[in-house]
Design a protein around this motif. Structure first.
Motif, PDB file in Angstrom:
ATOM      1  N   VAL A  44      94.769  29.932   3.602  1.00 28.66           N
ATOM      2  CA  VAL A  44      95.101  30.195   2.197  1.00 28.66           C
ATOM      3  C   VAL A  44      95.836  28.991   1.601  1.00 28.66           C
ATOM      4  N   HIS A  45      96.730  28.382   2.368  1.00 27.09           N
ATOM      5  CA  HIS A  45      97.401  27.165   1.887  1.00 27.09           C
ATOM      6  C   HIS A  45      96.365  26.063   1.641  1.00 27.09           C
ATOM      7  N   LYS A  46      95.421  25.925   2.555  1.00 23.04           N
ATOM      8  CA  LYS A  46      94.406  24.893   2.409  1.00 23.04           C
ATOM      9  C   LYS A  46      93.557  25.139   1.153  1.00 23.04           C
ATOM     10  N   ALA A  47      93.338  26.402   0.825  1.00 19.99           N
ATOM     11  CA  ALA A  47      92.598  26.722  -0.402  1.00 19.99           C
ATOM     12  C   ALA A  47      93.378  26.287  -1.633  1.00 19.99           C
ATOM     13  N   MET A  48      94.695  26.449  -1.588  1.00 20.65           N
ATOM     14  CA  MET A  48      95.517  26.039  -2.724  1.00 20.65           C
ATOM     15  C   MET A  48      95.554  24.514  -2.856  1.00 20.65           C
ATOM     16  N   VAL A  49      95.532  23.818  -1.718  1.00 23.41           N
ATOM     17  CA  VAL A  49      95.442  22.354  -1.760  1.00 23.41           C
ATOM     18  C   VAL A  49      94.139  21.952  -2.438  1.00 23.41           C
ATOM     19  N   LEU A  50      93.054  22.611  -2.074  1.00 25.59           N
ATOM     20  CA  LEU A  50      91.757  22.318  -2.703  1.00 25.59           C
ATOM     21  C   LEU A  50      91.805  22.613  -4.200  1.00 25.59           C
ATOM     22  N   MET A  51      92.476  23.690  -4.587  1.00 26.47           N
ATOM     23  CA  MET A  51      92.594  24.004  -6.005  1.00 26.47           C
ATOM     24  C   MET A  51      93.268  22.857  -6.750  1.00 26.47           C
ATOM     25  N   GLY A  52      94.310  22.305  -6.165  1.00 31.88           N
ATOM     26  CA  GLY A  52      94.989  21.172  -6.788  1.00 31.88           C
ATOM     27  C   GLY A  52      94.091  19.962  -6.923  1.00 31.88           C
ATOM     28  N   GLU A  53      93.293  19.725  -5.870  1.00 29.41           N
ATOM     29  CA  GLU A  53      92.363  18.593  -5.913  1.00 29.41           C
ATOM     30  C   GLU A  53      91.302  18.785  -6.999  1.00 29.41           C
ATOM     31  N   ARG A  54      90.789  20.003  -7.109  1.00 29.56           N
ATOM     32  CA  ARG A  54      89.778  20.273  -8.122  1.00 29.56           C
ATOM     33  C   ARG A  54      90.369  20.178  -9.538  1.00 29.56           C
ATOM     34  N   LEU A  55      91.616  20.615  -9.675  1.00 31.33           N
ATOM     35  CA  LEU A  55      92.247  20.531 -10.990  1.00 31.33           C
ATOM     36  C   LEU A  55      92.422  19.077 -11.410  1.00 31.33           C
ATOM     37  N   SER A  59      90.487  17.590 -14.726  1.00 29.87           N
ATOM     38  CA  SER A  59      91.337  17.090 -15.811  1.00 29.87           C
ATOM     39  C   SER A  59      91.396  15.574 -15.863  1.00 29.87           C
ATOM     40  N   ASP A  60      90.613  14.902 -15.013  1.00 30.40           N
ATOM     41  CA  ASP A  60      90.619  13.439 -14.951  1.00 30.40           C
ATOM     42  C   ASP A  60      92.025  12.907 -14.674  1.00 30.40           C
ATOM     43  N   GLY A  61      92.721  13.628 -13.802  1.00 33.29           N
ATOM     44  CA  GLY A  61      94.041  13.182 -13.361  1.00 33.29           C
ATOM     45  C   GLY A  61      95.199  13.579 -14.252  1.00 33.29           C
ATOM     46  N   SER A  62      94.933  14.288 -15.333  1.00 33.33           N
ATOM     47  CA  SER A  62      96.023  14.630 -16.257  1.00 33.33           C
ATOM     48  C   SER A  62      96.780  15.896 -15.852  1.00 33.33           C
ATOM     49  N   MET A  63      96.243  16.640 -14.871  1.00 32.91           N
ATOM     50  CA  MET A  63      96.919  17.833 -14.376  1.00 32.91           C
ATOM     51  C   MET A  63      96.950  17.803 -12.855  1.00 32.91           C
ATOM     52  N   GLN A  64      98.031  18.284 -12.287  1.00 30.37           N
ATOM     53  CA  GLN A  64      98.129  18.341 -10.840  1.00 30.37           C
ATOM     54  C   GLN A  64      98.961  19.547 -10.417  1.00 30.37           C
ATOM     55  N   VAL A  65      98.799  19.925  -9.160  1.00 31.24           N
ATOM     56  CA  VAL A  65      99.548  21.037  -8.586  1.00 31.24           C
ATOM     57  C   VAL A  65     100.466  20.493  -7.502  1.00 31.24           C
ATOM     58  N   ALA A 263      89.289  25.537 -11.367  1.00 30.70           N
ATOM     59  CA  ALA A 263      89.832  25.074 -10.089  1.00 30.70           C
ATOM     60  C   ALA A 263      90.195  26.259  -9.197  1.00 30.70           C
ATOM     61  N   ALA A 264      90.766  27.294  -9.792  1.00 29.99           N
ATOM     62  CA  ALA A 264      91.109  28.498  -9.034  1.00 29.99           C
ATOM     63  C   ALA A 264      89.841  29.168  -8.512  1.00 29.99           C
ATOM     64  N   ASP A 265      88.807  29.254  -9.355  1.00 32.77           N
ATOM     65  CA  ASP A 265      87.536  29.857  -8.932  1.00 32.77           C
ATOM     66  C   ASP A 265      86.935  29.090  -7.754  1.00 32.77           C
ATOM     67  N   ASP A 266      87.001  27.765  -7.816  1.00 30.35           N
ATOM     68  CA  ASP A 266      86.474  26.940  -6.716  1.00 30.35           C
ATOM     69  C   ASP A 266      87.225  27.235  -5.422  1.00 30.35           C
ATOM     70  N   SER A 267      88.535  27.391  -5.525  1.00 34.14           N
ATOM     71  CA  SER A 267      89.336  27.634  -4.321  1.00 34.14           C
ATOM     72  C   SER A 267      89.037  29.006  -3.726  1.00 34.14           C
ATOM     73  N   VAL A 268      88.718  29.978  -4.584  1.00 39.73           N
ATOM     74  CA  VAL A 268      88.360  31.320  -4.104  1.00 39.73           C
ATOM     75  C   VAL A 268      87.083  31.250  -3.269  1.00 39.73           C
ATOM     76  N   VAL A 269      86.082  30.519  -3.759  1.00 42.05           N
ATOM     77  CA  VAL A 269      84.822  30.375  -3.025  1.00 42.05           C
ATOM     78  C   VAL A 269      85.070  29.717  -1.670  1.00 42.05           C
ATOM     79  N   TYR A 270      85.855  28.636  -1.662  1.00 46.55           N
ATOM     80  CA  TYR A 270      86.159  27.933  -0.414  1.00 46.55           C
ATOM     81  C   TYR A 270      86.910  28.842   0.553  1.00 46.55           C
ATOM     82  N   GLN A 271      87.940  29.522   0.050  1.00 45.19           N
ATOM     83  CA  GLN A 271      88.789  30.329   0.919  1.00 45.19           C
ATOM     84  C   GLN A 271      88.022  31.492   1.523  1.00 45.19           C
TER      85      GLN A 271
END
Length: 336
Positions: A44-55, A59-65, A263-271
């Motif tokens: 689940v932590h790894k999914a959240m890391v992926l969410m941050g990467e996708r965000l 956002s072209d680097g303008s948003m991060q987690v 980004a959250a949707d992508d992380s759900v699929v991965y997780q």
């Protein structure tokens, strides 16, 4: 005077220094702080890391987690409270932890309402599941999606659990959920809420005789070192919920909201894809460590909680339980 806990102290420090960029869409860069209670090796932590990467990508680097793991900023209830006042942007918590804020979430702590994992996901992806996420908004929260947390099963330090009779007179740790308490009591055990971070010591000192959780959490917490009996009765399937502070969400532009949701949707699929593999690996690891994994007849457990089910039909979650049952019937009809 109550002594301030470490988590409370850190939370106050966060409140004192917290940024508000998540609520200021006119700023060029937005950092969303996310906290949770799990180990960094957890899927689940790894999914959240992926969410941050996708965000960052969307956002072209303008948003991060920015992620704070392992309960650094408090337990699940404390993290939800930080979201409510807008001092923390996001968290991942068990749906059971949300029920004291949003009573409808009680439904996930009711035992044996899902036939299998396919039925669970049919519900989560249905209008019923999405409505439960919307129901978070009066509590100043917004649901972004569900993570698979598998099925919860009992583990014990001192006895095999083959039937509900084996739970009698035993103390089992549960989440801080009145529905989870009633579930264990319906099966004959004594429910004892204990914070996740304190559970290893509670097992070690005999404060509780056991607990209940999914295989990856049982393994990564190292509770298998103390609990040598794991019974896959799979009484509940309580998903994790990714939530964002409603104040932070409303402070984002429509474009930023779209990026975050994607980004959250992508992380759900991965997780969801990674969860099954992580669960199988965890079971293999605890077996190798000497844990006896028991596959009981589930029917006696199902029978034991029927009066509990009946007592809920006239409550606010009664209609939701009926919708869940109807979706099970739909699934069975399609498989015929």
């Amino acid at each position: 005077m109550k002594i301030m806990t470490r988590q409370a102290t850190m939370s106050l420090m966060l409140l004192a220094s917290i940024w508000l960029s998540g609520c200021q869409p006119q700023q060029e860069h937005v950092t969303l702080r996310l906290a949770h209670t799990l180990d960094q090796e957890h899927v689940v932590h790894k999914a959240m890391v992926l969410m941050g990467e996708r965000l960052q990508h969307y956002s072209d680097g303008s948003m991060q987690v920015e992620i704070y793991s392992g309960g650094q900023l408090g337990n699940e209830r404390e993290l939800i409270e930080l979201l409510q006042i807008g001092s923390l942007a996001m968290t991942k918590v068990s749906a059971s932890s949300v029920e004291s804020f949003v009573p409808q979430m009680r439904v996930f702590s009711v035992p044996y309402i899902f036939n299998d994992n396919a039925h669970l996901w049919r519900v989560l992806e249905s209008p019923t599941g999405q409505q439960l996420l919307t129901d978070l908004e009066p509590a100043r929260l917004r649901g972004l999606g569900y993570y698979d947390a598998g099925s919860r099963s009992f583990y014990s330090t001192n006895t095999e659990i083959n039937s509900p009779a084996d739970l009698r007179g035993k103390k089992f740790r549960v989440l801080a959920s009145q529905t989870a308490v009633r579930m264990v009591e319906a099966l004959g055990g004594a429910a004892t809420p204990v914070d996740w971070g304190e559970l290893y010591t509670a097992l070690q000192q005999g404060v509780v005789d056991g607990a209940e959780n999914n295989p990856p959490s049982f393994y990564l917490s190292r509770h298998y070192e103390l609990s040598k009996f794991y019974t896959l009765d799979e009484h509940t399937a309580v998903p994790d919920v990714m939530i964002v502070s409603l104040a932070v969400w409303q402070g984002l532009t429509a474009q930023q909201q779209q990026w975050l949701q994607q980004a959250a949707d992508d992380s759900v699929v991965y997780q969801r894809e990674a969860w099954a593999e992580a669960s199988d690996q965890a079971l293999a690891a605890v077996k190798a460590a000497g844990v006896k994994v028991i596959y009981p007849d589930k029917q006696p457990f199902r029978d034991a909680v029927k009066p509990f089910h009946q007592s809920l039909q006239q409550t606010e979650i009664g209609p939701v339980l009926q919708q869940i049952a109807a979706l099970a019937e739909t699934s069975e009809a399609e498989n015929d």
